[in-house]
Write a protein that holds these residues in place. Structure first.
Motif, PDB file in Angstrom:
ATOM      1  N   ARG A 196     -24.900   6.049 -44.929  1.00  0.00           N
ATOM      2  CA  ARG A 196     -25.154   4.847 -45.517  1.00  0.00           C
ATOM      3  C   ARG A 196     -25.877   4.809 -46.677  1.00  0.00           C
ATOM      4  O   ARG A 196     -25.773   4.207 -47.806  1.00  0.00           O
ATOM      5  CB  ARG A 196     -26.127   4.194 -44.407  1.00  0.00           C
ATOM      6  CG  ARG A 196     -25.392   3.484 -43.056  1.00  0.00           C
ATOM      7  CD  ARG A 196     -26.390   3.125 -42.244  1.00  0.00           C
ATOM      8  NE  ARG A 196     -25.551   2.778 -40.743  1.00  0.00           N
ATOM      9  CZ  ARG A 196     -26.354   2.504 -39.517  1.00  0.00           C
ATOM     10  NH1 ARG A 196     -27.566   3.079 -39.678  1.00  0.00           N
ATOM     11  NH2 ARG A 196     -25.728   2.574 -38.545  1.00  0.00           N
ATOM     12  N   ALA A 197     -26.887   6.102 -46.952  1.00  0.00           N
ATOM     13  CA  ALA A 197     -27.426   6.129 -48.044  1.00  0.00           C
ATOM     14  C   ALA A 197     -26.912   6.451 -49.190  1.00  0.00           C
ATOM     15  O   ALA A 197     -26.559   6.037 -50.367  1.00  0.00           O
ATOM     16  CB  ALA A 197     -28.452   7.319 -48.035  1.00  0.00           C
ATOM     17  N   PHE A 198     -25.510   7.368 -48.992  1.00  0.00           N
ATOM     18  CA  PHE A 198     -24.642   7.882 -49.945  1.00  0.00           C
ATOM     19  C   PHE A 198     -23.833   6.365 -50.374  1.00  0.00           C
ATOM     20  O   PHE A 198     -23.434   6.016 -51.725  1.00  0.00           O
ATOM     21  CB  PHE A 198     -23.786   8.838 -49.529  1.00  0.00           C
ATOM     22  CG  PHE A 198     -22.821   9.158 -50.712  1.00  0.00           C
ATOM     23  CD1 PHE A 198     -23.060  10.093 -51.910  1.00  0.00           C
ATOM     24  CD2 PHE A 198     -21.383   8.744 -50.336  1.00  0.00           C
ATOM     25  CE1 PHE A 198     -22.211  10.152 -52.790  1.00  0.00           C
ATOM     26  CE2 PHE A 198     -20.425   9.159 -51.208  1.00  0.00           C
ATOM     27  CZ  PHE A 198     -20.858   9.899 -52.452  1.00  0.00           C
ATOM     28  N   ASP A 199     -23.451   5.800 -49.341  1.00  0.00           N
ATOM     29  CA  ASP A 199     -22.909   4.396 -49.670  1.00  0.00           C
ATOM     30  C   ASP A 199     -23.205   3.486 -50.399  1.00  0.00           C
ATOM     31  O   ASP A 199     -22.774   2.854 -51.425  1.00  0.00           O
ATOM     32  CB  ASP A 199     -22.144   4.065 -48.328  1.00  0.00           C
ATOM     33  CG  ASP A 199     -21.211   2.801 -48.464  1.00  0.00           C
ATOM     34  OD1 ASP A 199     -19.833   3.056 -48.653  1.00  0.00           O
ATOM     35  OD2 ASP A 199     -21.492   1.579 -48.620  1.00  0.00           O
ATOM     36  N   ALA A 200     -24.467   3.312 -50.134  1.00  0.00           N
ATOM     37  CA  ALA A 200     -25.282   2.400 -50.948  1.00  0.00           C
ATOM     38  C   ALA A 200     -25.258   2.833 -52.289  1.00  0.00           C
ATOM     39  O   ALA A 200     -25.462   1.914 -53.264  1.00  0.00           O
ATOM     40  CB  ALA A 200     -26.893   2.298 -50.326  1.00  0.00           C
ATOM     41  N   ALA A 223     -26.200  12.142 -56.373  1.00  0.00           N
ATOM     42  CA  ALA A 223     -26.349  10.900 -55.288  1.00  0.00           C
ATOM     43  C   ALA A 223     -27.159  11.289 -54.018  1.00  0.00           C
ATOM     44  O   ALA A 223     -27.018  12.451 -53.610  1.00  0.00           O
ATOM     45  CB  ALA A 223     -25.134  10.044 -54.997  1.00  0.00           C
ATOM     46  N   PRO A 224     -27.715  10.570 -53.308  1.00  0.00           N
ATOM     47  CA  PRO A 224     -28.499  11.109 -52.042  1.00  0.00           C
ATOM     48  C   PRO A 224     -27.363  11.454 -51.070  1.00  0.00           C
ATOM     49  O   PRO A 224     -26.465  10.905 -50.838  1.00  0.00           O
ATOM     50  CB  PRO A 224     -29.382   9.615 -51.306  1.00  0.00           C
ATOM     51  CG  PRO A 224     -28.608   8.572 -52.152  1.00  0.00           C
ATOM     52  CD  PRO A 224     -28.296   9.238 -53.556  1.00  0.00           C
ATOM     53  N   ALA A 229     -22.074  13.952 -47.732  1.00  0.00           N
ATOM     54  CA  ALA A 229     -21.043  13.007 -47.820  1.00  0.00           C
ATOM     55  C   ALA A 229     -19.440  13.742 -48.185  1.00  0.00           C
ATOM     56  O   ALA A 229     -18.405  13.295 -47.694  1.00  0.00           O
ATOM     57  CB  ALA A 229     -21.095  11.895 -48.717  1.00  0.00           C
ATOM     58  N   HIS A 230     -19.527  14.749 -49.094  1.00  0.00           N
ATOM     59  CA  HIS A 230     -18.366  15.432 -49.743  1.00  0.00           C
ATOM     60  C   HIS A 230     -18.712  17.023 -49.867  1.00  0.00           C
ATOM     61  O   HIS A 230     -19.118  17.292 -51.087  1.00  0.00           O
ATOM     62  CB  HIS A 230     -17.997  14.675 -51.085  1.00  0.00           C
ATOM     63  CG  HIS A 230     -17.314  13.271 -50.756  1.00  0.00           C
ATOM     64  ND1 HIS A 230     -16.119  13.123 -50.481  1.00  0.00           N
ATOM     65  CD2 HIS A 230     -18.144  12.203 -51.105  1.00  0.00           C
ATOM     66  CE1 HIS A 230     -16.183  11.766 -50.410  1.00  0.00           C
ATOM     67  NE2 HIS A 230     -17.232  11.228 -50.522  1.00  0.00           N
TER      68      HIS A 230
END
Length: 271
Positions: A196-200, A223-224, A229-230
């Motif tokens: 969620r943090a990365f998506d935001a 990014a956070p 995430a990747h």
């Protein structure tokens, strides 16, 4: 003034996991990919007109130079393993477009970017799995474009800028990947908050004015939880081409869900 009523957007979409839309279940309950399937099913109805062609950048194809698939009748590449037998018998006979592939390579070369064509490349599952849902009749010509094996985000944004004129010619530019792609992170307790943090962050970047957007995306590793995430970024880089092709207006998130406990999003650029 030019008539832009037929101008196509550039879109980044999640292509799911393997042949997920054509199974009763995969990596979890049967409902796991239901929302993503519904999003893909509705995609064509949101376009200004039926595209004249699709230019698809899949996270499953990397080459030393940006390479456009130029086969007239591309075959399917079943580049997934361990799934039921019927998923290796799926069909999606969308035609290729050798002339468009040559134009893609020409636009990239004119921008000073390395480019080639490949008359043998078929449709990998990052292409045919989501598009079999979105365009089931398989009538629209498709050209696939590889990532550059450097995975340099700024280079791919530049490639998108070079390809932006195709949108005015009725070509729908599609980046096919995943905004979260950590196979070891799915169903883990720490993943939901991190995703969620990365998506935001990613959504804020996409929805920023174009100059700021491209600067942020080029530095996406800041990014956070970016590395979480990747762990490897090939599924995110198609977004960079879509954003580069997206024009001057801010992009927008058009879909989000949390399959397998990780937030994913789709984005659209109409600038």
């Amino acid at each position: 003034m030019p008539d832009n009523s037929q101008r196509q957007p550039a879109i980044f979409l999640p292509h799911g996991g393997g042949p997920c839309f054509f199974m009763d279940w995969t990596w979890g309950p049967a409902e796991t990919w239901k929302a993503t399937r519904h999003f893909l099913e509705s995609l064509a109805s949101t376009l200004p007109a039926q595209p004249k062609a699709l230019l698809v950048i899949s996270g499953h194809w990397e080459e030393p130079a940006f390479t456009a698939g130029s086969a007239a009748a591309p075959q399917l590449i079943y580049d997934y393993s361990g799934f039921p037998a019927h998923t290796y018998q799926l069909t999606w006979p969308a035609p290729g477009d050798p002339a468009l592939a040559a134009r893609v390579a020409h636009l990239l070369r004119d921008a000073g970017l390395p480019a080639a064509t490949d008359p043998t490349r078929g449709y990998d599952h990052g292409v045919f799995i989501p598009l079999k849902v979105a365009f089931p009749q398989a009538q629209i010509p498709v050209v696939t474009l590889s990532l550059n094996h450097s995975l340099d985000p700024a280079l791919h944004i530049a490639a998108g800028r070079a390809l932006a004129p195709l949108r005015d010619e009725g070509v729908l530019v599609i980046g096919s990947g995943m905004s979260f792609h950590n196979l070891r992170g799915y169903f883990q307790p720490q993943t939901a908050d991190r995703a969620r943090a990365f998506d935001a962050w990613l959504t804020t970047a996409v929805e920023s004015p174009a100059l700021e957007r491209n600067t942020l995306l080029a530095k996406w590793r800041e990014a956070p939880f970016a590395a979480f995430a990747h762990p490897r970024e090939e599924h995110l880089i198609p977004l960079m081409i879509a954003a580069g092709a997206g024009g001057d207006a801010p992009g927008k998130r058009i879909f989000t869900d949390e399959p397998m406990g990780a937030k994913i999003s789709a984005y659209r650029f109409d600038g």
